[in-house]
Design an enzyme around this catalytic site. Structure first.
Site, PDB file in Angstrom:
ATOM      1  N   HIS A 131       6.962  44.470 -23.366  1.00 30.61           N
ATOM      2  CA  HIS A 131       6.317  44.286 -21.783  1.00 30.61           C
ATOM      3  C   HIS A 131       6.545  45.824 -21.390  1.00 30.61           C
ATOM      4  O   HIS A 131       5.923  46.365 -20.755  1.00 30.61           O
ATOM      5  CB  HIS A 131       7.074  43.466 -21.047  1.00 30.61           C
ATOM      6  CG  HIS A 131       6.505  41.961 -21.499  1.00 30.61           C
ATOM      7  ND1 HIS A 131       6.382  41.411 -22.639  1.00 30.61           N
ATOM      8  CD2 HIS A 131       5.634  41.102 -20.690  1.00 30.61           C
ATOM      9  CE1 HIS A 131       5.947  40.207 -22.706  1.00 30.61           C
ATOM     10  NE2 HIS A 131       5.384  40.022 -21.457  1.00 30.61           N
ATOM     11  N   GLU A 145      -0.845   4.759   1.391  1.00 29.72           N
ATOM     12  CA  GLU A 145      -2.374   5.363   1.030  1.00 29.72           C
ATOM     13  C   GLU A 145      -3.094   5.402   2.531  1.00 29.72           C
ATOM     14  O   GLU A 145      -3.442   6.566   3.018  1.00 29.72           O
ATOM     15  CB  GLU A 145      -3.037   4.475   0.281  1.00 29.72           C
ATOM     16  CG  GLU A 145      -4.400   5.166  -0.127  1.00 29.72           C
ATOM     17  CD  GLU A 145      -5.323   3.964  -0.982  1.00 29.72           C
ATOM     18  OE1 GLU A 145      -4.922   2.910  -0.881  1.00 29.72           O
ATOM     19  OE2 GLU A 145      -6.322   4.359  -1.402  1.00 29.72           O
ATOM     20  N   HIS A 146      -3.189   4.390   3.360  1.00 28.05           N
ATOM     21  CA  HIS A 146      -3.724   4.248   4.533  1.00 28.05           C
ATOM     22  C   HIS A 146      -2.647   3.708   5.667  1.00 28.05           C
ATOM     23  O   HIS A 146      -1.911   2.965   5.419  1.00 28.05           O
ATOM     24  CB  HIS A 146      -4.734   3.235   4.742  1.00 28.05           C
ATOM     25  CG  HIS A 146      -5.759   3.413   3.670  1.00 28.05           C
ATOM     26  ND1 HIS A 146      -5.936   2.683   2.364  1.00 28.05           N
ATOM     27  CD2 HIS A 146      -7.014   4.110   3.612  1.00 28.05           C
ATOM     28  CE1 HIS A 146      -7.067   2.907   1.807  1.00 28.05           C
ATOM     29  NE2 HIS A 146      -7.401   3.843   2.191  1.00 28.05           N
ATOM     30  N   HIS A 153      -9.903  -6.180  -1.183  1.00 31.83           N
ATOM     31  CA  HIS A 153     -10.313  -5.313  -2.068  1.00 31.83           C
ATOM     32  C   HIS A 153      -9.887  -5.853  -3.805  1.00 31.83           C
ATOM     33  O   HIS A 153     -10.712  -5.915  -4.590  1.00 31.83           O
ATOM     34  CB  HIS A 153      -9.554  -4.030  -2.144  1.00 31.83           C
ATOM     35  CG  HIS A 153     -10.355  -2.874  -1.402  1.00 31.83           C
ATOM     36  ND1 HIS A 153     -11.616  -2.507  -1.869  1.00 31.83           N
ATOM     37  CD2 HIS A 153     -10.031  -2.151  -0.434  1.00 31.83           C
ATOM     38  CE1 HIS A 153     -11.907  -1.598  -0.834  1.00 31.83           C
ATOM     39  NE2 HIS A 153     -11.261  -1.578   0.061  1.00 31.83           N
ATOM     40  N   GLN A 176      -8.100  -4.814   3.810  1.00 31.23           N
ATOM     41  CA  GLN A 176      -7.427  -4.208   2.357  1.00 31.23           C
ATOM     42  C   GLN A 176      -7.353  -5.213   1.633  1.00 31.23           C
ATOM     43  O   GLN A 176      -7.577  -5.175   0.342  1.00 31.23           O
ATOM     44  CB  GLN A 176      -6.257  -3.690   3.060  1.00 31.23           C
ATOM     45  CG  GLN A 176      -5.684  -2.612   1.944  1.00 31.23           C
ATOM     46  CD  GLN A 176      -6.364  -1.422   2.067  1.00 31.23           C
ATOM     47  OE1 GLN A 176      -7.152  -0.959   2.823  1.00 31.23           O
ATOM     48  NE2 GLN A 176      -6.691  -0.834   0.737  1.00 31.23           N
ATOM     49  N   ASP A 180     -13.499   4.777   5.826  1.00 37.06           N
ATOM     50  CA  ASP A 180     -13.859   4.559   4.283  1.00 37.06           C
ATOM     51  C   ASP A 180     -15.325   4.822   4.138  1.00 37.06           C
ATOM     52  O   ASP A 180     -15.596   5.188   3.198  1.00 37.06           O
ATOM     53  CB  ASP A 180     -13.502   2.885   4.221  1.00 37.06           C
ATOM     54  CG  ASP A 180     -12.104   2.549   4.174  1.00 37.06           C
ATOM     55  OD1 ASP A 180     -11.364   3.412   3.687  1.00 37.06           O
ATOM     56  OD2 ASP A 180     -12.039   1.390   4.072  1.00 37.06           O
TER      57      ASP A 180
END
Lengths: 427, 427
Positions: free
Chosen positions: B412, B319-320, B254, B251, B353
């Site tokens: 209406h 996220e993960h 990245h 991770q 991934d």
């Protein structure tokens, strides 16, 4: 109502409201104050802007009982039946988890789960809209959201309208706060001593509310920021002019920026509808609003053919579409973009606004091209779960490592390869 | 890697990037130029910013052939297998229309239909990410979107990376344009002579791209604006320190703002992982980036109990999430908030991934509380269709009219009542 030949695309011709810088500064200040001072800020703003001096924010059981006791039993029954219909249709939208087996005892699971907590903003002011309470709250409850909260500004006497309280309880909401405007949005997003924060805020509101929703977006989810309401009626010579006119006016009475258009293949119908609109306008309680809408944004378009009419409608992607033509169901199949479609003369838009079971929170401003009305999906989230067995990993990891190295992500390759070493038992 | 006792909620401690006012002015100017000058503006900006003097924007069949011919056949096979897996899982997400019959031959139909056209932005620069091409394009194609377009900035020689072209064709995308940055987003949103406008734009990009997506939002739909990537690993004493460390580093490599945290009940594992991270960092090609991420945003938290660890993870909504504990599947059931979950030591994050079939475009920054990874739903819209028969209308209209009058919308009420008059045949 003006009549034009349909030549190019139909334009809604409404300028998008500019964000008011002055309003934005106020909204940001309100949010800061609520974050800093919690309930105290809510009491202060409610006194300042709603003129209500409250001793507590939450609607009590007694107030709820009182609302029911004072309310027309026939209307309670009507609201209950509407809620039953809305619940029944939205239940169809609910989804199951997906269990997707892979080779070698491995699997993917796709878990659909409700949000924890949702806040529904209900506008105050002159009119109360119990139907909006049902339309926002029921999908959330059907989705399985445990905590659904309503925030709505009180009137000067510190009360909420009985119709809102009755609709809330019928929908299944019992946690209701007397707070409105940007301060309500801030409280729902960040929480105070009394109001616990939620994960998503839905519901319409004035420009302060809309700005506040934009500001807190990211901290919480929000629904769409809806524009003024629209209807397009697609009709041929088989339609009744008085009915078409009444449907155009039902939209126009919403607000001055509402937009009603008729697209028709019949010159005769066009002329009759134009006359009928004028006739009916004069008898409408909200004549002034409806007239401004019709004069500024209303138009009757005469199309050379039904195909050209359909093409124009698809280009427009109206929030609401009524089809009053021969073979209306076949025509409906040609419609690719509309928020909601009403087929035939007995399905005028109020059928969907109030009762049939579909949602009346719909995409405006041509966004029906790519977005949808409020639904159960808006109150769930989806989580993917991956399990690879040792055998599966053994077979697949070289491919995964190669793909990682193709992207020059050596750490990814090593992560998936690191399982390769025989480490024996740890203990 | 630093070790702390888990006491309060885990904070990601990353300041949200401030919108750069200068960048915003540039982006707005670019959008205006593209709206005004179309292709000409695209050629000008591509020469100015990408250093490429193009004669045409679209990737040709010859270029596509060349990319395949030059590409490692083993990698083509790997990408094809990944695509097959992603397609298979996303097909499970596809939904059917709902036909909901009402009483008296009336009905509601809920039509699920694909968007007409979607644009996928693929970043250029140093690294090419074919996996992102698959992850964005396949859900759109599975949803039934007829026109899926890719835009990506060319290198100085006027070419796109072979891996991107190969992945595009494997995914099923053949309309690919050599244009990047804000100008690509503007072209996709508003159209030019060569590039027809789309309805939704997805895919990651730099700050210019992100700002441009925000600017065109409303004209078209956009996907989430993703923040830096995150992983949380939940592990007990049964986990292997080297594996955990390699996953944290996968991770961290990245980008500098990526965030890797370990939450563990084992002091021993915490210490071993901290050492392993340092050891493995030194051997990583992207050491500098990964080290910055680990030092600034990485942390190992020691929890008093598994329940407290789970509570902290749910609060974080990463996220993960990787679960490497005893009874990992049982622990997984307690997780309420995470973008994607990976169970056991053989399911490290790169499995998802690249390969397993789940999507790797996932909610960051704790938004997994209320949002989901990219999926087929993101490429469809839902339209409700209402048909009331005359008999149904006859039975229900008084209720609808009452509800309309409760909201003071007389127009209406009249719309739904107007069908009541016996008008005879029109012709």
């Amino acid at each position: 109502m003006k009549i034009e030949k349909l030549t190019n695309a139909i334009s809604l011709q409404r300028s998008v409201e500019q964000a008011n810088e002055n309003h934005l500064a106020i909204v940001r200040e309100v949010i800061e104050q609520v974050k800093k001072n919690g309930d105290e800020a809510l009491f202060t703003y409610t006194e300042k802007w709603d003129g209500a001096k409250l001793s507590s924010l939450e609607v009590t059981k007694e107030e709820m009982e009182e609302a029911f006791a004072s309310f027309d039993p026939q209307l309670i029954e009507d609201l209950e039946e509407a809620a039953t219909n809305i619940r029944a249709f939205h239940l169809q939208q609910a989804r199951q988890n997906i269990d997707f087996p892979l080779a070698k005892n491995s699997y993917i699971r796709y878990k659909i789960s409700p949000l924890d907590a949702v806040g529904l903003y209900v506008p105050g002011g002159t009119a109360a809209y119990p139907s909006s309470v049902l339309m926002n709250a029921i999908p959330a409850i059907v989705a399985g959201v445990k905590r659904v909260v309503i925030a709505s500004p009180p009137s000067k006497d510190g009360k909420l309208p009985a119709s809102v309280l009755v609709a809330a309880r019928i929908a299944g909401v019992t946690e209701i706060y007397k707070v409105g405007g940007a301060q309500a949005i801030a409280a729902l997003a960040y929480g105070t001593e009394t109001i616990k924060a939620v994960d998503k805020i839905t519901g319409p509101g004035n420009s302060f509310v809309a700005l506040a929703k934009r500001e807190v977006f990211g901290k919480v989810a929000i629904d769409m920021i809806a524009g003024p309401s629209e209807i397009a009626v697609l009709a041929d010579e088989t339609a009744y002019a008085d009915e078409v006119a009444s449907d155009l006016l039902a939209q126009a009475e919403h607000d001055r920026f509402a937009c009603s258009v008729l697209v028709t293949t019949s010159q005769k119908l066009a002329e009759q509808v134009s006359e009928e609109v004028e006739k009916q306008l004069k008898q409408l309680p909200r004549e002034e609003i409806a007239r401004a809408s019709i004069e500024n944004f209303g138009c009757i378009y005469i199309a050379e053919s039904l195909d050209k009419a359909v093409a124009a409608i698809n280009e427009l992607a109206p929030e609401h579409l009524e089809i009053m033509t021969e073979h209306a169901e076949a025509v409906c199949k040609k419609i690719t973009h509309a928020g909601a479609i009403f087929i035939g003369r007995f399905s005028s838009e109020p059928v969907g606004d109030y009762f049939a079971g579909t949602n009346h929170v719909l995409p405006t401003n041509s966004t029906a091209r790519f977005s949808s009305g409020l639904c159960v999906d808006d109150f769930v989230k989806k989580t993917s779960i991956v399990y690879y067995s040792e055998e599966m990993w053994q077979e697949q990891y070289p491919k995964i490592a190669r793909l990682a190295r193709l992207e020059q992500l050596e750490g990814h390759a090593r992560s998936v390869e690191s399982r390769n070493w025989d480490k024996g038992d740890l203990n």
